[in-house]
Design an enzyme around this catalytic site. Structure first.
Site, PDB file in Angstrom:
ATOM      1  N   LYS A 152     -92.756   2.653  28.774  1.00 22.34           N
ATOM      2  CA  LYS A 152     -93.282   3.746  29.604  1.00 22.34           C
ATOM      3  C   LYS A 152     -92.933   5.104  29.002  1.00 22.34           C
ATOM      4  O   LYS A 152     -93.758   6.034  28.989  1.00 22.34           O
ATOM      5  CB  LYS A 152     -92.709   3.620  31.017  1.00 22.34           C
ATOM      6  CG  LYS A 152     -93.106   4.758  31.963  1.00 22.34           C
ATOM      7  CD  LYS A 152     -94.621   4.801  32.173  1.00 22.34           C
ATOM      8  CE  LYS A 152     -95.028   5.982  33.055  1.00 22.34           C
ATOM      9  NZ  LYS A 152     -94.536   5.871  34.421  1.00 22.34           N
ATOM     10  N   CYS A 198     -94.555  12.833  34.930  1.00 20.89           N
ATOM     11  CA  CYS A 198     -94.222  11.997  33.775  1.00 20.89           C
ATOM     12  C   CYS A 198     -93.981  12.791  32.498  1.00 20.89           C
ATOM     13  O   CYS A 198     -92.899  12.744  31.922  1.00 20.89           O
ATOM     14  CB  CYS A 198     -95.334  10.972  33.555  1.00 20.89           C
ATOM     15  SG  CYS A 198     -95.507   9.779  34.896  1.00 20.89           S
TER      16      CYS A 198
END
Length: 447
Positions: free
Chosen positions: A246, A300
């Site tokens: 990720k 993010c």
């Protein structure tokens, strides 16, 4: 076994598949002569800890597919809105799920956890300022909250984006403190979310899933959790690789945005429209430069690269340089606005756009909000609006402009409706002597 193409060799066709293929670095099926793995315990009751941008859509989908779901959140107002069905969601598909009979029957929101077959931890992992170190306090609190309800055979699945080694150094000790050995008495998996605000429903259903587990059984059981709705492929790996995956995905994007922004800054120095240059360069068959902009927002990209720097600062020079380039872009945009305002005596500014990207209501780490805050700190009178953000919403742009009588209108976020409305009123703005600056239209960093 290692795979040169993990999409080909390491994939399971869907969460429903159990064909014993070998993802890169792991083996998930019995070898020759080995007994079949025992059947997985069914997952009928799911506790989702954290019902924000990630946890709530997951809870809705599982409840819609007939699972009994408890959504846990420390925000009592959010809990009440979920239970009463009064929550307004930005996506039509998610709103329809919230209002469906199946979700009304199967989803309950609470401020405290309860028993379940599976526990999904989906809480924020922000940065501490100014050190840029990860703040795992919400994750630790979530693990502590479920501790009294964990039983042998349960699954704990961490969806929160976390720094490398968090599962090994934080989650595993927390489960052991509950008297349960991960991999033996309780399953542990990490399946980081991959969703895009504005398209959450589609991405949850169709995106591929990376599932890391402490053992094969944990990986398989986590896949079974998503099986009721998942149409994407599943790739199995270990916990650390899933954590890294990720972070690598988002760091890749952040670094490439920074490259585009640096190109734009070079173009500014040379008085060249680099958006045109980038477009021409992208005709090369192996070049795909992104578009520059006023900064990088969301949860993010501004955060995840720092998680890599936290565990290995020696080898993240490019990554941290890219972060700093993107972090300075709001100051570049603010400087351009100040140049326009400098000749004006006590100007009024209407700023349009507070979300971190077009056509969504997500304000997390919004560059536009940073720019507005900087201008206000300079003493400028700035009225801030965003048609997608409830607290800053408006019905008709012309009415807002007539009421505020601004000297300058600055579009920071090119929401499609905002761009269209400004085009419609351009002649009126000119007649009224209102100057218009539009970021994200033409040269993205030059209004």
């Amino acid at each position: 076994m290692t795979s040169s193409d993990p999409r080909r060799d390491g994939a399971v066709d869907s969460a429903r598949s159990d064909d014993g293929v070998e993802p890169a670095g792991t083996r998930d099926g019995p070898g020759p002569g080995e007994p079949e793995a025992p059947a997985l315990e069914p997952i009928e009751e799911v506790v989702v800890v954290g019902t924000g941008f990630v946890g709530l859509p997951l809870a809705l989908l599982l409840a819609d597919r007939g699972k009994r779901v408890v959504g846990v959140d420390i925000d009592s107002n959010l809990v009440r809105a979920i239970n009463e069905g009064t929550l307004h969601l930005d996506e039509a598909e998610l709103q329809a799920l919230l209002e469906s009979d199946a979700v009304e029957r199967n989803l309950e929101a609470r401020t405290e956890p309860t028993d379940g077959d599976a526990f999904v931890v989906s809480v924020p992992t922000p940065l501490t300022e100014p050190t840029k170190s990860p703040d795992l306090s919400a994750l630790e609190a979530a693990l502590e909250s479920i501790r009294p309800y964990l039983e042998p055979g349960d699954l704990v699945n961490v969806e929160s984006t976390v720094p490398p080694l968090t599962c090994a150094e934080t989650v595993v000790p927390a489960l052991e403190a509950a008297g349960l050995e991960p991999g033996a008495e309780i399953q542990l998996a990490h399946s980081p979310e991959r969703i895009l605000p504005g398209d959450v429903f589609e991405e949850l259903v169709t995106n591929d899933r990376i599932i890391g587990g402490i053992d094969e059984r944990s990986r398989r059981r986590a896949a079974a959790l998503y099986e009721p709705f998942l149409e994407g492929r599943v790739y199995y790996t270990d916990l650390l690789s899933a954590e890294l995956c990720k972070l690598v995905e988002n760091t890749y994007r952040d670094v490439n945005v920074a490259l585009a922004n640096e190109f734009a800054l070079i173009g500014e120095e040379l008085d060249v429209d680099m958006s045109e240059v980038i477009g021409l360069a992208n005709y090369h068959p192996r070049v795909d430069i992104l578009q520059p902009g006023i900064g990088v927002g969301g949860h993010c990209l501004p955060i995840d690269p720092w998680f890599l720097n936290e565990v290995d600062p020696e080898h993240t020079n490019l990554i941290t340089t890219a972060r700093r380039i993107n972090d300075k872009m709001p100051a570049v945009a603010a400087r351009k606005v100040r140049r326009t305002l400098a000749p004006l005596a006590d100007p009024t500014v209407v700023a349009l756009g507070a979300a971190y990207k077009p056509n969504v209501d997500d304000r997390r780490n919004s560059p536009a909000e940073r720019i507005v805050a900087d201008l206000r700190a300079d003493g400028y009178r700035v009225r801030h609006y965003d048609r997608h953000v409830d607290a800053l919403a408006y019905d008709e742009l012309r009415a807002v402009l007539e009421r505020e009588s601004p000297d300058v209108v600055v579009q920071f976020v090119p929401h499609e409706e905002t761009v269209a409305a400004l085009a419609e009123h351009r002649a009126w703005l000119d007649d009224a002597g209102i100057e218009l600056l539009q970021f994200g239209v033409g040269n993205p960093i030059d209004p």
